[in-house]
Design a protein around this motif. Sequence first.
Motif, PDB file in Angstrom:
ATOM      1  N   PRO A  69       0.810  -1.204   0.000  1.00 48.95           N
ATOM      2  CA  PRO A  69       0.000   0.000   0.000  1.00 48.95           C
ATOM      3  C   PRO A  69       0.852   1.267   0.000  1.00 48.95           C
ATOM      4  O   PRO A  69       0.522   2.221  -0.666  1.00 48.95           O
ATOM      5  CB  PRO A  69      -0.833  -0.087   1.264  1.00 48.95           C
ATOM      6  N   ILE A  70       1.952   1.279   0.762  1.00 54.24           N
ATOM      7  CA  ILE A  70       2.795   2.466   0.824  1.00 54.24           C
ATOM      8  C   ILE A  70       3.462   2.710  -0.527  1.00 54.24           C
ATOM      9  O   ILE A  70       3.552   3.845  -0.988  1.00 54.24           O
ATOM     10  CB  ILE A  70       3.841   2.339   1.955  1.00 54.24           C
ATOM     11  N   TYR A  71       3.894   1.649  -1.184  1.00 55.20           N
ATOM     12  CA  TYR A  71       4.541   1.769  -2.490  1.00 55.20           C
ATOM     13  C   TYR A  71       3.615   2.475  -3.474  1.00 55.20           C
ATOM     14  O   TYR A  71       4.020   3.417  -4.147  1.00 55.20           O
ATOM     15  CB  TYR A  71       4.933   0.385  -2.997  1.00 55.20           C
ATOM     16  N   ASP A  72       2.374   2.023  -3.590  1.00 50.38           N
ATOM     17  CA  ASP A  72       1.432   2.624  -4.532  1.00 50.38           C
ATOM     18  C   ASP A  72       1.076   4.050  -4.140  1.00 50.38           C
ATOM     19  O   ASP A  72       0.963   4.927  -4.991  1.00 50.38           O
ATOM     20  CB  ASP A  72       0.160   1.777  -4.649  1.00 50.38           C
ATOM     21  N   TRP A  73       0.908   4.279  -2.852  1.00 52.00           N
ATOM     22  CA  TRP A  73       0.599   5.622  -2.385  1.00 52.00           C
ATOM     23  C   TRP A  73       1.712   6.583  -2.781  1.00 52.00           C
ATOM     24  O   TRP A  73       1.467   7.666  -3.296  1.00 52.00           O
ATOM     25  CB  TRP A  73       0.399   5.586  -0.863  1.00 52.00           C
ATOM     26  N   TRP A  74       2.946   6.176  -2.539  1.00 54.05           N
ATOM     27  CA  TRP A  74       4.094   7.010  -2.881  1.00 54.05           C
ATOM     28  C   TRP A  74       4.180   7.213  -4.391  1.00 54.05           C
ATOM     29  O   TRP A  74       4.468   8.316  -4.874  1.00 54.05           O
ATOM     30  CB  TRP A  74       5.376   6.386  -2.329  1.00 54.05           C
ATOM     31  N   ALA A  75       3.920   6.174  -5.159  1.00 61.19           N
ATOM     32  CA  ALA A  75       3.956   6.278  -6.621  1.00 61.19           C
ATOM     33  C   ALA A  75       2.894   7.254  -7.132  1.00 61.19           C
ATOM     34  O   ALA A  75       3.161   8.041  -8.040  1.00 61.19           O
ATOM     35  CB  ALA A  75       3.758   4.904  -7.249  1.00 61.19           C
ATOM     36  N   TYR A  76       1.702   7.205  -6.562  1.00 56.38           N
ATOM     37  CA  TYR A  76       0.668   8.154  -6.962  1.00 56.38           C
ATOM     38  C   TYR A  76       1.116   9.586  -6.694  1.00 56.38           C
ATOM     39  O   TYR A  76       0.903  10.480  -7.510  1.00 56.38           O
ATOM     40  CB  TYR A  76      -0.649   7.882  -6.230  1.00 56.38           C
ATOM     41  N   LEU A  77       1.739   9.806  -5.553  1.00 52.45           N
ATOM     42  CA  LEU A  77       2.182  11.154  -5.203  1.00 52.45           C
ATOM     43  C   LEU A  77       3.325  11.652  -6.085  1.00 52.45           C
ATOM     44  O   LEU A  77       3.394  12.833  -6.416  1.00 52.45           O
ATOM     45  CB  LEU A  77       2.623  11.210  -3.742  1.00 52.45           C
ATOM     46  N   THR A  78       4.235  10.770  -6.444  1.00 52.93           N
ATOM     47  CA  THR A  78       5.457  11.207  -7.123  1.00 52.93           C
ATOM     48  C   THR A  78       5.496  10.933  -8.624  1.00 52.93           C
ATOM     49  O   THR A  78       6.302  11.524  -9.327  1.00 52.93           O
ATOM     50  CB  THR A  78       6.686  10.543  -6.482  1.00 52.93           C
ATOM     51  N   GLU A  79       4.662  10.014  -9.128  1.00 58.07           N
ATOM     52  CA  GLU A  79       4.792   9.595 -10.526  1.00 58.07           C
ATOM     53  C   GLU A  79       3.591   9.896 -11.408  1.00 58.07           C
ATOM     54  O   GLU A  79       3.647   9.657 -12.609  1.00 58.07           O
ATOM     55  CB  GLU A  79       5.035   8.079 -10.584  1.00 58.07           C
ATOM     56  N   THR A  80       2.508  10.414 -10.867  1.00 61.55           N
ATOM     57  CA  THR A  80       1.285  10.575 -11.654  1.00 61.55           C
ATOM     58  C   THR A  80       1.508  11.418 -12.901  1.00 61.55           C
ATOM     59  O   THR A  80       1.117  11.020 -14.009  1.00 61.55           O
ATOM     60  CB  THR A  80       0.158  11.166 -10.787  1.00 61.55           C
ATOM     61  N   LYS A  81       2.125  12.563 -12.765  1.00 59.61           N
ATOM     62  CA  LYS A  81       2.343  13.444 -13.914  1.00 59.61           C
ATOM     63  C   LYS A  81       3.248  12.778 -14.956  1.00 59.61           C
ATOM     64  O   LYS A  81       2.957  12.800 -16.153  1.00 59.61           O
ATOM     65  CB  LYS A  81       2.944  14.768 -13.450  1.00 59.61           C
ATOM     66  N   ALA A  82       4.339  12.176 -14.501  1.00 62.23           N
ATOM     67  CA  ALA A  82       5.259  11.500 -15.415  1.00 62.23           C
ATOM     68  C   ALA A  82       4.587  10.310 -16.101  1.00 62.23           C
ATOM     69  O   ALA A  82       4.804  10.060 -17.287  1.00 62.23           O
ATOM     70  CB  ALA A  82       6.499  11.046 -14.668  1.00 62.23           C
ATOM     71  N   ARG A  83       3.755   9.584 -15.356  1.00 63.66           N
ATOM     72  CA  ARG A  83       3.053   8.431 -15.927  1.00 63.66           C
ATOM     73  C   ARG A  83       2.103   8.877 -17.035  1.00 63.66           C
ATOM     74  O   ARG A  83       2.037   8.267 -18.097  1.00 63.66           O
ATOM     75  CB  ARG A  83       2.318   7.679 -14.813  1.00 63.66           C
ATOM     76  N   ARG A  84       1.365   9.946 -16.795  1.00 67.05           N
ATOM     77  CA  ARG A  84       0.448  10.468 -17.822  1.00 67.05           C
ATOM     78  C   ARG A  84       1.213  10.897 -19.070  1.00 67.05           C
ATOM     79  O   ARG A  84       0.810  10.617 -20.192  1.00 67.05           O
ATOM     80  CB  ARG A  84      -0.347  11.644 -17.273  1.00 67.05           C
ATOM     81  N   CYS A  85       2.320  11.575 -18.853  1.00 65.46           N
ATOM     82  CA  CYS A  85       3.146  12.026 -19.971  1.00 65.46           C
ATOM     83  C   CYS A  85       3.685  10.832 -20.767  1.00 65.46           C
ATOM     84  O   CYS A  85       3.659  10.828 -21.991  1.00 65.46           O
ATOM     85  CB  CYS A  85       4.292  12.882 -19.441  1.00 65.46           C
ATOM     86  N   ALA A  86       4.164   9.825 -20.067  1.00 63.87           N
ATOM     87  CA  ALA A  86       4.694   8.627 -20.732  1.00 63.87           C
ATOM     88  C   ALA A  86       3.620   7.928 -21.544  1.00 63.87           C
ATOM     89  O   ALA A  86       3.868   7.503 -22.680  1.00 63.87           O
ATOM     90  CB  ALA A  86       5.279   7.666 -19.699  1.00 63.87           C
ATOM     91  N   MET A  87       2.419   7.827 -21.000  1.00 61.15           N
ATOM     92  CA  MET A  87       1.329   7.178 -21.732  1.00 61.15           C
ATOM     93  C   MET A  87       0.960   7.959 -22.994  1.00 61.15           C
ATOM     94  O   MET A  87       0.657   7.376 -24.029  1.00 61.15           O
ATOM     95  CB  MET A  87       0.110   6.998 -20.832  1.00 61.15           C
ATOM     96  N   GLU A  88       1.019   9.269 -22.923  1.00 64.00           N
ATOM     97  CA  GLU A  88       0.759  10.089 -24.110  1.00 64.00           C
ATOM     98  C   GLU A  88       1.849   9.869 -25.158  1.00 64.00           C
ATOM     99  O   GLU A  88       1.562   9.768 -26.350  1.00 64.00           O
ATOM    100  CB  GLU A  88       0.689  11.565 -23.738  1.00 64.00           C
ATOM    101  N   LEU A  89       3.086   9.800 -24.723  1.00 61.82           N
ATOM    102  CA  LEU A  89       4.205   9.642 -25.654  1.00 61.82           C
ATOM    103  C   LEU A  89       4.175   8.304 -26.383  1.00 61.82           C
ATOM    104  O   LEU A  89       4.476   8.239 -27.567  1.00 61.82           O
ATOM    105  CB  LEU A  89       5.538   9.802 -24.919  1.00 61.82           C
ATOM    106  N   VAL A  90       3.836   7.229 -25.683  1.00 62.71           N
ATOM    107  CA  VAL A  90       3.849   5.919 -26.341  1.00 62.71           C
ATOM    108  C   VAL A  90       2.630   5.724 -27.234  1.00 62.71           C
ATOM    109  O   VAL A  90       2.657   4.896 -28.134  1.00 62.71           O
ATOM    110  CB  VAL A  90       3.988   4.745 -25.344  1.00 62.71           C
ATOM    111  N   ASP A  91       1.558   6.486 -26.984  1.00 60.70           N
ATOM    112  CA  ASP A  91       0.389   6.495 -27.864  1.00 60.70           C
ATOM    113  C   ASP A  91      -0.092   5.076 -28.208  1.00 60.70           C
ATOM    114  O   ASP A  91      -0.167   4.697 -29.374  1.00 60.70           O
ATOM    115  CB  ASP A  91       0.712   7.283 -29.136  1.00 60.70           C
ATOM    116  N   ILE A  92      -0.415   4.317 -27.188  1.00 62.82           N
ATOM    117  CA  ILE A  92      -0.898   2.949 -27.389  1.00 62.82           C
ATOM    118  C   ILE A  92      -2.312   2.997 -27.956  1.00 62.82           C
ATOM    119  O   ILE A  92      -3.164   3.736 -27.463  1.00 62.82           O
ATOM    120  CB  ILE A  92      -0.873   2.166 -26.068  1.00 62.82           C
ATOM    121  N   ARG A  93      -2.543   2.192 -28.973  1.00 62.34           N
ATOM    122  CA  ARG A  93      -3.861   2.120 -29.599  1.00 62.34           C
ATOM    123  C   ARG A  93      -4.410   0.708 -29.440  1.00 62.34           C
ATOM    124  O   ARG A  93      -3.663  -0.262 -29.440  1.00 62.34           O
ATOM    125  CB  ARG A  93      -3.751   2.490 -31.064  1.00 62.34           C
ATOM    126  N   ASN A  94      -5.713   0.626 -29.313  1.00 60.03           N
ATOM    127  CA  ASN A  94      -6.362  -0.664 -29.117  1.00 60.03           C
ATOM    128  C   ASN A  94      -6.034  -1.607 -30.268  1.00 60.03           C
ATOM    129  O   ASN A  94      -6.174  -1.251 -31.440  1.00 60.03           O
ATOM    130  CB  ASN A  94      -7.877  -0.463 -28.996  1.00 60.03           C
TER     131      ASN A  94
END
Length: 108
Positions: A1-26
Amino acid sequence: PIYDWWAYLTETKARRCAMELVDIRNGQSVLEVIMGTGLVFYEIAQVNPKGTNVGIDICPGMLQKAKKRLRKLRDANYVLEVGDALSIDEPPAQIRQIIEFQESYSAP
């Protein structure tokens, strides 16, 4: 639980940016290495339910956490495997995207 909580606090913006960059399509085939508890992999499987989604991590405990998270998705197509990113000689031919998302930070 602490790992995910910390990841949400520190990685959310970077994760969103990474997902936009890789542009995965169904319908694509995607391999995520070092997937941890599956925060990014969940998003991959969510946007790519008809594709092939493969996640690997060296730690079985992390994969168990990812499996628990992924149960929330209906109709998602994914495979989780214990594996070492450094031991992948060549990804399967059908894999078109390979993702490794790690943000460097110091945990408290």
